[in-house]
Design a protein around this motif. Structure first.
Motif, PDB file in Angstrom:
ATOM      1  N   VAL A 183      46.654  15.402  -6.584  1.00  0.00           N
ATOM      2  CA  VAL A 183      46.909  14.798  -7.629  1.00  0.00           C
ATOM      3  C   VAL A 183      48.509  14.843  -7.768  1.00  0.00           C
ATOM      4  O   VAL A 183      48.838  16.032  -7.893  1.00  0.00           O
ATOM      5  N   ALA A 184      49.330  13.884  -7.667  1.00  0.00           N
ATOM      6  CA  ALA A 184      50.927  13.692  -7.693  1.00  0.00           C
ATOM      7  C   ALA A 184      51.199  13.639  -9.299  1.00  0.00           C
ATOM      8  O   ALA A 184      52.352  13.707  -9.574  1.00  0.00           O
ATOM      9  N   ASP A 185      50.505  13.411 -10.312  1.00  0.00           N
ATOM     10  CA  ASP A 185      50.616  13.341 -11.403  1.00  0.00           C
ATOM     11  C   ASP A 185      51.209  14.781 -12.139  1.00  0.00           C
ATOM     12  O   ASP A 185      50.265  15.421 -12.271  1.00  0.00           O
ATOM     13  N   PRO A 186      52.450  14.732 -12.640  1.00  0.00           N
ATOM     14  CA  PRO A 186      52.746  16.291 -13.168  1.00  0.00           C
ATOM     15  C   PRO A 186      51.816  16.533 -14.413  1.00  0.00           C
ATOM     16  O   PRO A 186      51.986  17.836 -14.828  1.00  0.00           O
ATOM     17  N   THR A 187      51.501  15.621 -15.060  1.00  0.00           N
ATOM     18  CA  THR A 187      50.722  15.901 -16.395  1.00  0.00           C
ATOM     19  C   THR A 187      49.077  16.081 -16.061  1.00  0.00           C
ATOM     20  O   THR A 187      48.506  16.581 -17.124  1.00  0.00           O
ATOM     21  N   ALA A 188      48.722  15.906 -14.886  1.00  0.00           N
ATOM     22  CA  ALA A 188      47.312  16.178 -14.554  1.00  0.00           C
ATOM     23  C   ALA A 188      47.118  17.816 -14.822  1.00  0.00           C
ATOM     24  O   ALA A 188      47.700  18.625 -14.528  1.00  0.00           O
ATOM     25  N   PRO A 189      45.677  18.068 -15.406  1.00  0.00           N
ATOM     26  CA  PRO A 189      45.536  19.387 -15.763  1.00  0.00           C
ATOM     27  C   PRO A 189      44.966  20.026 -14.294  1.00  0.00           C
ATOM     28  O   PRO A 189      45.164  21.064 -14.200  1.00  0.00           O
ATOM     29  N   ALA A 190      44.652  19.112 -13.403  1.00  0.00           N
ATOM     30  CA  ALA A 190      44.474  19.910 -12.158  1.00  0.00           C
ATOM     31  C   ALA A 190      45.024  19.071 -10.902  1.00  0.00           C
ATOM     32  O   ALA A 190      44.847  17.891 -10.994  1.00  0.00           O
ATOM     33  N   LYS A 191      45.767  19.919 -10.037  1.00  0.00           N
ATOM     34  CA  LYS A 191      46.627  19.311  -9.023  1.00  0.00           C
ATOM     35  C   LYS A 191      45.743  19.133  -7.856  1.00  0.00           C
ATOM     36  O   LYS A 191      46.196  18.446  -6.729  1.00  0.00           O
ATOM     37  N   HIS A 192      44.590  20.050  -7.447  1.00  0.00           N
ATOM     38  CA  HIS A 192      43.914  20.094  -6.307  1.00  0.00           C
ATOM     39  C   HIS A 192      42.401  20.132  -6.812  1.00  0.00           C
ATOM     40  O   HIS A 192      42.253  21.053  -7.597  1.00  0.00           O
ATOM     41  N   ALA A 193      41.585  19.456  -5.932  1.00  0.00           N
ATOM     42  CA  ALA A 193      40.253  19.520  -6.208  1.00  0.00           C
ATOM     43  C   ALA A 193      39.395  19.336  -4.804  1.00  0.00           C
ATOM     44  O   ALA A 193      39.843  18.608  -4.172  1.00  0.00           O
ATOM     45  N   GLU A 194      38.515  20.168  -4.480  1.00  0.00           N
ATOM     46  CA  GLU A 194      37.646  20.074  -3.439  1.00  0.00           C
ATOM     47  C   GLU A 194      36.280  19.746  -3.961  1.00  0.00           C
ATOM     48  O   GLU A 194      35.703  20.530  -4.601  1.00  0.00           O
ATOM     49  N   TYR A 195      35.677  18.878  -3.040  1.00  0.00           N
ATOM     50  CA  TYR A 195      34.225  18.458  -3.250  1.00  0.00           C
ATOM     51  C   TYR A 195      33.414  18.575  -2.065  1.00  0.00           C
ATOM     52  O   TYR A 195      33.970  18.332  -0.971  1.00  0.00           O
ATOM     53  N   GLN A 196      32.263  19.240  -2.131  1.00  0.00           N
ATOM     54  CA  GLN A 196      31.246  18.905  -0.720  1.00  0.00           C
ATOM     55  C   GLN A 196      30.584  17.587  -1.063  1.00  0.00           C
ATOM     56  O   GLN A 196      30.065  17.291  -1.919  1.00  0.00           O
ATOM     57  N   VAL A 197      30.621  16.955   0.225  1.00  0.00           N
ATOM     58  CA  VAL A 197      29.728  15.447   0.053  1.00  0.00           C
ATOM     59  C   VAL A 197      28.817  15.588   0.995  1.00  0.00           C
ATOM     60  O   VAL A 197      28.789  15.968   2.254  1.00  0.00           O
ATOM     61  N   GLU A 198      27.555  15.073   0.461  1.00  0.00           N
ATOM     62  CA  GLU A 198      26.459  15.041   1.183  1.00  0.00           C
ATOM     63  C   GLU A 198      25.965  13.487   1.010  1.00  0.00           C
ATOM     64  O   GLU A 198      25.835  12.963   0.231  1.00  0.00           O
ATOM     65  N   PHE A 199      25.399  13.066   2.465  1.00  0.00           N
ATOM     66  CA  PHE A 199      24.912  11.643   2.600  1.00  0.00           C
ATOM     67  C   PHE A 199      23.304  11.934   2.462  1.00  0.00           C
ATOM     68  O   PHE A 199      22.755  12.714   3.359  1.00  0.00           O
ATOM     69  N   VAL A 200      22.525  11.198   1.682  1.00  0.00           N
ATOM     70  CA  VAL A 200      21.076  11.414   1.656  1.00  0.00           C
ATOM     71  C   VAL A 200      20.756  10.217   2.108  1.00  0.00           C
ATOM     72  O   VAL A 200      20.719   9.016   1.196  1.00  0.00           O
ATOM     73  N   GLY A 201      20.001   9.833   2.883  1.00  0.00           N
ATOM     74  CA  GLY A 201      19.475   8.387   3.390  1.00  0.00           C
ATOM     75  C   GLY A 201      20.520   7.580   3.785  1.00  0.00           C
ATOM     76  O   GLY A 201      21.773   7.930   3.979  1.00  0.00           O
ATOM     77  N   SER A 202      20.458   6.358   3.759  1.00  0.00           N
ATOM     78  CA  SER A 202      21.214   5.379   3.720  1.00  0.00           C
ATOM     79  C   SER A 202      21.922   4.825   2.468  1.00  0.00           C
ATOM     80  O   SER A 202      22.651   3.924   2.493  1.00  0.00           O
ATOM     81  N   ASN A 203      21.405   5.387   1.242  1.00  0.00           N
ATOM     82  CA  ASN A 203      21.666   4.822   0.012  1.00  0.00           C
ATOM     83  C   ASN A 203      22.457   5.769  -1.097  1.00  0.00           C
ATOM     84  O   ASN A 203      22.854   5.285  -2.203  1.00  0.00           O
ATOM     85  N   GLU A 204      22.508   6.999  -0.684  1.00  0.00           N
ATOM     86  CA  GLU A 204      22.962   7.837  -1.550  1.00  0.00           C
ATOM     87  C   GLU A 204      23.982   8.704  -1.173  1.00  0.00           C
ATOM     88  O   GLU A 204      23.886   9.394   0.005  1.00  0.00           O
ATOM     89  N   MET A 205      24.991   9.154  -1.886  1.00  0.00           N
ATOM     90  CA  MET A 205      25.989   9.967  -1.730  1.00  0.00           C
ATOM     91  C   MET A 205      25.964  11.137  -2.909  1.00  0.00           C
ATOM     92  O   MET A 205      26.307  10.607  -3.867  1.00  0.00           O
ATOM     93  N   ARG A 206      26.067  12.455  -2.421  1.00  0.00           N
ATOM     94  CA  ARG A 206      26.256  13.254  -3.567  1.00  0.00           C
ATOM     95  C   ARG A 206      27.658  14.145  -3.331  1.00  0.00           C
ATOM     96  O   ARG A 206      27.859  14.751  -2.416  1.00  0.00           O
ATOM     97  N   TRP A 207      28.523  14.295  -4.372  1.00  0.00           N
ATOM     98  CA  TRP A 207      29.665  15.028  -4.628  1.00  0.00           C
ATOM     99  C   TRP A 207      29.252  16.377  -5.325  1.00  0.00           C
ATOM    100  O   TRP A 207      29.003  16.081  -6.412  1.00  0.00           O
ATOM    101  N   THR A 208      29.656  17.542  -4.849  1.00  0.00           N
ATOM    102  CA  THR A 208      29.380  18.657  -5.529  1.00  0.00           C
ATOM    103  C   THR A 208      30.737  19.345  -5.606  1.00  0.00           C
ATOM    104  O   THR A 208      31.358  19.536  -4.663  1.00  0.00           O
ATOM    105  N   PHE A 209      30.859  19.671  -6.886  1.00  0.00           N
ATOM    106  CA  PHE A 209      32.023  20.414  -7.270  1.00  0.00           C
ATOM    107  C   PHE A 209      31.806  21.912  -7.690  1.00  0.00           C
ATOM    108  O   PHE A 209      30.943  22.062  -8.683  1.00  0.00           O
TER     109      PHE A 209
END
Length: 75
Positions: free
Chosen positions: A25-51
């Motif tokens: 995130v380039a916004d200097p007022t953002a509480p977090a500037k960097h975040a990483e998520y694990q992404v998993e695709f389940v079947g053809s209709n679902e996507m999960r982001w895990t933080f």
């Protein structure tokens, strides 16, 4: 909170590396500037982001949760 995050994402950069989504995130007022998520695709209709808070030490964690999971389902 959701409106604040959406506004910050407008000035963000993201990339996928394998199953990892990295958001900077380039916004200097953002509480977090960097975040990483694990992404998993389940079947053809679902996507999960895990933080995992342990993998993102600069992100505020007021609830003291270990992880947060968001599931997107295509209707």
């Amino acid at each position: 909170m959701q409106k604040q995050i959406a506004a910050q994402l407008r000035v963000s950069r993201w990339k996928m590396t394998g199953n990892k989504l990295i958001i900077d995130v380039a916004d200097p007022t953002a509480p977090a500037k960097h975040a990483e998520y694990q992404v998993e695709f389940v079947g053809s209709n679902e996507m999960r982001w895990t933080f995992n808070y342990a993998d993102n030490p600069g992100v505020p964690n007021v609830t003291k949760a270990k992880q947060m999971q968001t599931t997107y389902t295509r209707l």
